[in-house]
Design an enzyme around this catalytic site. Structure first.
Site, PDB file in Angstrom:
ATOM      1  N   SER A 132      -8.794  -2.128  -1.577  1.00 45.33           N
ATOM      2  CA  SER A 132      -9.562  -0.902  -1.317  1.00 45.33           C
ATOM      3  C   SER A 132     -10.785  -0.818  -2.230  1.00 45.33           C
ATOM      4  O   SER A 132     -11.867  -0.425  -1.788  1.00 45.33           O
ATOM      5  CB  SER A 132      -8.687   0.347  -1.512  1.00 45.33           C
ATOM      6  N   ASP A 191      -4.748  -1.059  -6.045  1.00 45.86           N
ATOM      7  CA  ASP A 191      -5.192  -1.474  -4.711  1.00 45.86           C
ATOM      8  C   ASP A 191      -6.609  -2.073  -4.779  1.00 45.86           C
ATOM      9  O   ASP A 191      -7.606  -1.406  -4.512  1.00 45.86           O
ATOM     10  CB  ASP A 191      -5.128  -0.267  -3.768  1.00 45.86           C
ATOM     11  N   GLN A 203      -1.251   2.656  -5.653  1.00 44.95           N
ATOM     12  CA  GLN A 203      -2.654   2.945  -5.297  1.00 44.95           C
ATOM     13  C   GLN A 203      -3.639   2.528  -6.380  1.00 44.95           C
ATOM     14  O   GLN A 203      -4.723   2.043  -6.083  1.00 44.95           O
ATOM     15  CB  GLN A 203      -2.812   4.436  -5.009  1.00 44.95           C
ATOM     16  N   ARG A 241       0.845  -1.197   0.000  1.00 45.11           N
ATOM     17  CA  ARG A 241       0.000   0.000   0.000  1.00 45.11           C
ATOM     18  C   ARG A 241       0.878   1.245   0.000  1.00 45.11           C
ATOM     19  O   ARG A 241       0.940   1.983   0.975  1.00 45.11           O
ATOM     20  CB  ARG A 241      -0.952  -0.062   1.168  1.00 45.11           C
ATOM     21  N   TYR A 268      -2.160  -0.214   8.425  1.00 45.52           N
ATOM     22  CA  TYR A 268      -3.047  -1.195   9.051  1.00 45.52           C
ATOM     23  C   TYR A 268      -2.965  -1.102  10.567  1.00 45.52           C
ATOM     24  O   TYR A 268      -2.014  -0.548  11.124  1.00 45.52           O
ATOM     25  CB  TYR A 268      -2.639  -2.612   8.648  1.00 45.52           C
TER      26      TYR A 268
END
Ligand code: NAD
Length: 382
Positions: free
Chosen positions: A133, A130, A127, A122, A229
């Site tokens: 997400s 991802d 991005q 991440r 996280y």
């Protein structure tokens, strides 16, 4: 080079890894694309649409498995499919390498090169790849819609000639990607929203969405793991959260719970006492069900009614929104493919930190150190 798109074999899966609209840049590089008939139908993509986009459609799944150099998937191929892969083929998908690495043994042995979308680091550069997400965004939205559909109340406050209806009260546990989307969706529907997360950084994001952030004094311990996280907490710290949750449940109509710690079972945060404290008709959606669930009464995949409270434990909410889930996932996959497909050829450079992080195995050997450790301990214990 040949790229294969398979009809996902996991029960209940409706998503597809690439849509017809995703194929243009790949075909322009001279890649031939073969699609299994029916692969995209649940996601709104017909065989004809793939054919019109320039792919070949076939009912011969075996020929895709044994002939494709590159297979982007949603879920891991099943063991029988893995055993049919072309040696050296590259497979990309949600492979669950931290939950069940041993189920990938056949593919590792072919040897296939496996990349797992869950392991994409991440970092800013990654991005656009991802997929966790992307899918969490969809799950957060759909969790609220599912709860609103079951709740015997309205979400918005209504002032009518027949009287005033108060807004629904929604409590979101875990304000990560799914939780924030759940907050935004519940707010849009007019609910009053409270949220709790162990990461202090989540507080500002919660408040910016117009919800109240519930703070718990965890005794100053570190709650952040790597990569944004949460860290796994001690039982004592978890207990402080559990107390807050039980108190808040008593006045909540809906609880959406999303708390997770990567590679670990989901923290058990909701005691049965919290469910007992809720009013009959209330709804709890446990989005952590695939990792065992945040509620001690959760049975993953099963909907229960406990003292009049509905407890939903969906295992694959993104599959209930297959068109947009596939659209977002396909874009994540395309962005990932740009790292390994150069001028129509496969170039796997494990010096790239995104590829090294996401790589489960290459040339028969595990690459990601966490997966390697898990595979080693699985071998020792058998
Ligand atoms: P996740 O699915 O692992 O967890 C969901 C949420 O549960 C997290 O916010 C976590 O803090 C929370 N949680 C864990 N244990 C808990 C407990 N005991 N009590 C209460 N809450 C608990 O995480 P996620 O949603 O995938 O991502 C979390 C964060 O990672 C994001 O909010 C963001 O800050 C960061 N992130 C960064 C990038 C990036 O840089 N590319 C991308 C996505 C997310």
């Amino acid at each position: 080079m040949r790229l294969g798109i398979l009809h996902e074999s996991t029960p209940g899966e409706t998503r597809v890894a690439l849509l017809p609209e995703s194929l243009k840049t790949l075909l322009a590089q001279g890649i031939s694309i073969v699609v299994e008939s029916g692969a995209g139908i649940s996601a709104g993509a017909s065989d004809q649409a793939y054919a019109e986009a320039g792919a070949t459609v076939t009912t011969d799944r075996d020929s895709i498995l044994s002939g494709a150099d590159l297979i982007p998937m949603v879920n891991a191929p099943n063991p029988a499919d893995q055993a049919r892969l072309k040696p050296g083929a590259v497979v990309i998908g949600f492979l669950k390498p931290l939950e069940s690495p041993q189920t990938l043994a056949n593919a590792i042995a072919r040897p296939a090169t496996l990349f797992s979308m869950e392991l994409v680091p991440r970092i800013s550069r990654a991005q656009s790849m991802d997929a966790l997400s992307s899918m969490a965004t969809i799950a957060g939205y759909k969790a609220v819609i599912s709860a609103a559909d079951r709740l015997p109340r309205l979400f918005p406050m209504l002032m009518t000639a027949a009287g005033t209806i108060p807004p629904a009260r929604v409590f979101v546990i875990g304000a990560g990607v799914a939780g924030l989307q759940a907050i935004a969706t519940a707010r849009r529907l007019g609910a009053v929203v409270e949220a709790y997360d162990v990461r202090a950084a989540a507080g500002e994001q919660v408040r910016s969405l117009g919800a109240k952030f519930l703070d718990v004094d965890l005794g100053g311990i570190s709650t952040e793991g790597g990569g944004g996280y949460a860290a796994e907490l001690t039982e004592e710290a978890l207990d402080r959260g559990r107390d807050l949750i039980t108190r808040t449940a008593a006045h909540s109509d809906v609880i959406i719970t999303t708390a997770q710690v990567p590679g670990r079972p989901a923290p058990r945060l909701i005691r049965s006492a919290a469910i007992e404290a809720m009013r009959p008709g209330s709804v709890l959606v446990d989005l952590a069900a695939p990792a065992g669930g945040n509620c001690e009464l959760t049975q993953p995949g099963i909907t229960q009614t406990i003292n009049g409270v509905t407890l939903l434990a969906p295992l694959n909410l993104p599959a209930e929104v297959p068109v947009h889930a596939s659209q977002l996932y396909a874009r994540n996959i395309l962005n990932f493919l740009a790292l390994i497909v150069k001028k129509g050829e496969l170039v796997v450079d494990l010096a790239d930190e995104v590829l090294a992080g996401a790589c489960v195995s290459h040339e028969g050997k595990p690459v990601n150190p966490r997966v390697a450790k898990l595979l080693q301990s699985a071998t020792i214990s058998t």
